[in-house]
Design a protein around this motif. Structure first.
Motif, short mmCIF file in Angstrom:
data_model
loop_
_atom_site.label_atom_id
_atom_site.label_comp_id
_atom_site.label_asym_id
_atom_site.label_seq_id
_atom_site.Cartn_x
_atom_site.Cartn_y
_atom_site.Cartn_z
N PHE A 128 -2.73 8.49 -2.05
CA PHE A 128 -1.28 8.31 -2.15
C PHE A 128 -0.86 8.29 -3.60
N ALA A 129 0.27 8.94 -3.85
CA ALA A 129 0.92 8.85 -5.16
C ALA A 129 2.41 8.70 -4.90
N THR A 150 1.80 12.14 -10.84
CA THR A 150 0.85 11.06 -11.11
C THR A 150 -0.41 11.30 -10.30
N ASP A 151 -1.47 10.67 -10.72
CA ASP A 151 -2.75 10.87 -10.04
C ASP A 151 -2.70 10.29 -8.62
N VAL A 152 -3.27 11.06 -7.69
CA VAL A 152 -3.40 10.57 -6.32
C VAL A 152 -4.62 9.66 -6.26
N LEU A 153 -4.39 8.42 -5.87
CA LEU A 153 -5.45 7.43 -5.79
C LEU A 153 -5.63 6.99 -4.35
N PRO A 154 -6.78 6.38 -4.04
CA PRO A 154 -6.93 5.85 -2.67
C PRO A 154 -5.76 4.94 -2.31
N LEU A 155 -5.36 4.98 -1.05
CA LEU A 155 -4.19 4.23 -0.59
C LEU A 155 -4.31 2.75 -0.94
N SER A 156 -5.52 2.20 -0.85
CA SER A 156 -5.71 0.77 -1.11
C SER A 156 -5.44 0.40 -2.56
N LYS A 157 -5.43 1.39 -3.45
CA LYS A 157 -5.26 1.12 -4.88
C LYS A 157 -3.92 1.57 -5.43
N SER A 158 -3.14 2.29 -4.60
CA SER A 158 -1.95 2.94 -5.17
C SER A 158 -0.64 2.55 -4.53
#
Length: 584
Positions: A442-443, A448-456
Motif C-alpha cells: 500500500f502507498a 511514494t514507495d509501496v510498502l507492506p500494508l502493516s507498515k504503510s
C-alpha cells in the motif's frame, strides 16, 4: 439475512429487541449506551468465546437470540446451511426462519442452541459463519496477517476446489513420506520385530491349532482318565435299560418291564388306565433313545488308554503356545492374524522400500502439480484484484492510493517438515494452503514507495482498505449479512461520505449492518436504529427512528446540537443529500 436479534442482560442492555430489514442499517448512540453489545451478541452467535464479565450486573446469565432467514442465499450456501441444520437435528420455525441462541452464565458454562436443539458452540458457529460476516477493528489488525491476505485473494480467485485437491494430495504425500522415513530410521529395529513375529507364526503354524481345541482337549482327557469307570457305567446303564448285556436277562430290563406294564394297561377297558398306558409309550421311547445313545457312546470310547497319551502330548503343544502368545487358543489365533497384518507394515526389504519411495515420488509430483496450479491461479488474479481494490480506494477519497498484491513462494527451511522441489529446481515449503506467500502492499500517494500494508497504512486508511476489499469480494458471498463495527474509525469529512456511499452500494446485494459514530455514514442508511440509555443506572434499549427522530440523532452526531434549529437544519440537509446520492 438477520431478521431479528433479542438481547437479555448483556453489558449495558437489560432487554432489547431489534428488527432488521434488507439493505443498509446503522446503529448509533452515545458512548456507553451499549451499541457495541449488539455486535458482541452477534459474535456470540458466531461461536466466539463466552466472557462471563459481559453478563449484566445483578443477572445470572446473558442470552442472545437471532432469527435468520435463508431464502436470499445462493444455492451453494443454502445447501451448506441445510446440511448443518440436518446434522444438528435443528428445526425451522413455521415461517421457515431459523432461531439461533447463545446463553452465557456468570458461574457456569455457556450454552448454544440452533433450531430449538442444544448444540455445541462449534455447530452454531458453522451455521452462522455461512450467514454472517463480522468486521471490527480487530479484523483490521488480522488483515495485516499473511494468512488473512492469502485468504482474501483466494476468495477473489475462487480456488476452493483446487485448494481441497492440493490439501488431500499433500496429506497423502506427507503420510507416505513419514512412513518411508520411519522405516529407514528404524530398519534394524523393525527387522528384529519382523523376525520375532515370523518365529512366532512359524511355531503356531507348526502346531496348527484349531479354534477352541484346548477346551475340547480338557474334556477328552478327563474322559480318558476315567475310561474304565465310564465304560462300566455306560454298559451297566444300557443293560438295565434294554437288557442287551450277555450276562443279563432281557426280562429284567427296564424296557421289558415298561412294555409289559403298558400291554397290561392297554388290555383293560378303563379310560384312566389306558391313558396311563399312553404315557408309558413315551417312557418306552425315551428308554430306547437313551439306550441307543449309550451304545454310540460305548462305540466311540477308545479301546485302550494309549489315546490318552496322544491327547496329553497335544495338550502340551497347545500349552506351549498359550504360555507365549495368549491365554487360550482362540487368543493365539487372533495374535497370529494381527501379526500377519503387522508384518505387511514391517516390510523393510529393499523391494518394499523401493516401492514406497516410488509412491512418495509419485505423490510429490501430484502435489507439485496441484501447488503449481494454485500459484498460477493466484498470480494471474493478483493483478486484477489489486486493480479492483485500488479503484475502490479512489472512490473512498483516496484517489492517489495504490494497492498491490504480490505472490511469492515460501522457501523451505533447512529442517523443513514439508520440502517440495518445484520443476524450476527451487525447494519450497508445502504449507496447508499451498506454497505461496501473499502480501498486500500500500502507498497512500502515488510516487511514494509501496510498502507492506502493516507498515504503510494508518488506522483510517486501513479502515478504508478493509471496506474496499469487502466491496470487491462481495460477489463471493452474495445474500449474506455483513456487520461492520466502527469500520470508519479514524475517518472523517469527504472520506466519511464516500464510506457511506460504498456501504450503500454494498447493501444492494447484501444486508449491511453498521455501528458508526459518523453522521455522514448514518445518513446513507435505509434504516436507522439508535441504542440509548433510559438514564443513570437504567438499561439501554434499541429503537427504530422515524424521519424526525433521525434528523435529531444526526444533529446530535454532528456536534451535539440535537435540540438546536441550526443543528437540525444541517442534519436535514445531510440526510436529504445522502438519500438522493445513494449508490450514485
Amino acid at each position: 439475512m438477520l431478521a431479528e436479534i433479542r438481547i437479555e442482560s448483556l453489558g449495558a442492555i437489560s432487554t432489547a429487541t431489534a428488527e432488521f430489514d434488507r439493505g443498509f442499517t446503522v446503529l448509533t448512540g452515545e458512548t456507553g449506551t451499549g451499541k457495541t453489545m449488539v455486535v458482541t451478541g452477534l459474535h456470540l452467535l458466531g461461536g466466539a468465546r463466552a466472557d462471563a464479565t459481559r453478563v449484566r450486573s445483578g443477572a445470572g446469565r446473558a442470552v442472545v437470540e437471532g432469527r435468520f432467514t435463508t431464502t436470499e442465499l445462493g444455492d451453494g450456501v443454502a445447501t451448506r446451511v441445510d446440511d448443518v441444520l440436518e446434522s444438528s437435528g435443528a428445526d425451522r420455525d413455521d415461517d421457515g426462519s431459523v432461531i439461533a441462541a447463545r446463553s452465557v452464565s456468570r458461574d457456569g458454562p455457556s450454552r448454544a442452541y440452533l433450531g430449538g436443539r442444544s448444540v455445541p458452540a462449534k455447530s452454531l458457529s458453522t451455521f452462522t459463519t455461512e450467514l454472517l460476516a463480522l468486521h471490527g477493528q480487530n479484523d483490521q489488525l488480522r488483515l495485516m496477517r499473511p494468512d488473512e491476505q492469502r485468504a482474501a485473494l483466494d476468495r477473489f480467485v475462487e480456488v476452493e476446489s483446487q485448494l481441497k485437491r492440493y490439501r488431500r494430495l499433500r496429506e497423502d504425500w506427507l503420510e507416505a513420506r513419514r512412513d518411508l522415513a520411519d522405516r529407514n530410521r528404524r530398519a534394524r529395529e523393525l527387522a528384529q520385530e519382523a523376525d520375532r513375529l515370523k518365529f512366532g507364526l512359524t511355531e503356531i503354524d507348526t502346531v496348527a491349532p484349531e479354534p477352541g481345541e484346548d477346551a475340547t482337549l480338557v474334556d477328552d482327557i478327563r474322559r480318558l482318565s476315567e475310561l474304565d469307570a465310564l465304560r462300566e457305567a455306560a454298559h451297566s446303564a444300557r443293560a438295565a435299560l434294554s437288557g442287551l448285556d450277555d450276562d443279563s436277562s432281557p426280562d429284567a430290563s427296564a424296557a421289558n418291564g415298561v412294555a409289559h406294564a403298558k400291554s397290561t394297561l392297554e388290555a383293560t377297558d378303563d379310560s384312566a388306565l389306558r391313558a396311563l398306558a399312553e404315557q408309558l409309550a413315551g417312557a418306552l421311547a425315551v428308554i430306547g433313545d437313551v439306550s441307543t445313545e449309550l451304545g454310540d457312546y460305548l462305540t466311540e470310547l477308545p479301546s485302550d488308554a494309549s489315546t490318552l497319551e496322544t491327547k496329553l502330548a497335544r495338550q502340551g503343544e497347545l500349552r506351549t503356545l498359550t504360555r507365549k502368545y495368549a491365554a487360550d487358543i482362540d487368543g493365539v489365533l487372533q495374535w497370529a492374524r494381527e501379526s500377519r497384518e503387522r508384518l505387511v507394515q514391517l516390510d523393510v526389504s529393499e523391494e518394499a522400500l523401493a516401492d514406497l519411495e516410488r509412491r512418495v515420488d509419485e505423490l510429490e509430483a501430484k502435489v507439485v502439480s496441484a501447488a503449481t496450479e494454485l500459484t498460477k491461479a493466484r498470480t494471474k488474479a493478483a493483478k486484477g484484484f489489486a486493480k479492483a481494490v485500488t479503484a475502490e480506494l479512489a472512490g473512498l477519497a483516496m484517489a492517489d492510493a495504490e494497492f498491490t498484491v504480490s505472490v511469492a513462494t515460501i522457501p523451505a527451511r533447512a529442517d523443513d517438515s514439508a520440502p517440495l522441489t518445484l520443476p524450476s529446481g527451487v525447494t519450497v515449503h508445502a504449507g496447508h494452503d499451498g506454497v505461496d506467500a501473499v502480501e498486500f502492499g500500500f502507498a497512500a500517494h502515488r510516487g511514494t514507495d509501496v510498502l507492506p500494508l502493516s507498515k504503510s497504512a494508518s488506522g483510517g486508511e486501513l479502515s478504508r482498505v478493509m471496506l474496499a476489499l469487502e466491496v470487491v469480494l462481495a460477489a463471493s458471498a452474495e445474500g449474506t449479512t455483513m456487520v461492520f463495527d466502527e469500520v470508519d474509525a479514524g475517518v472523517g469529512g469527504r472520506a466519511a461520505v464516500q464510506i457511506g456511499r460504498r456501504l450503500a452500494r454494498l447493501a444492494r446485494t447484501h444486508q449491511v449492518i453498521v455501528v458508526t459514530h459518523l453522521p455522514q455514514v448514518a445518513a446513507y442508511a435505509d434504516v436507522h436504529l439508535v441504542v440509548d440509555s433510559g438514564g443513570r443506572n437504567k438499561s439501554s434499549g434499541v429503537r427504530r427512528l422515524d424521519d424526525d427522530d433521525r434528523v435529531a440523532e444526526l444533529a446530535r452526531m454532528l456536534a451535539g446540537l440535537g435540540e438546536s434549529d441550526s443543528g437540525r437544519a444541517h442534519a436535514r440537509e445531510l440526510l436529504d443529500a445522502a438519500q438522493n446520492d445513494r449508490g450514485e
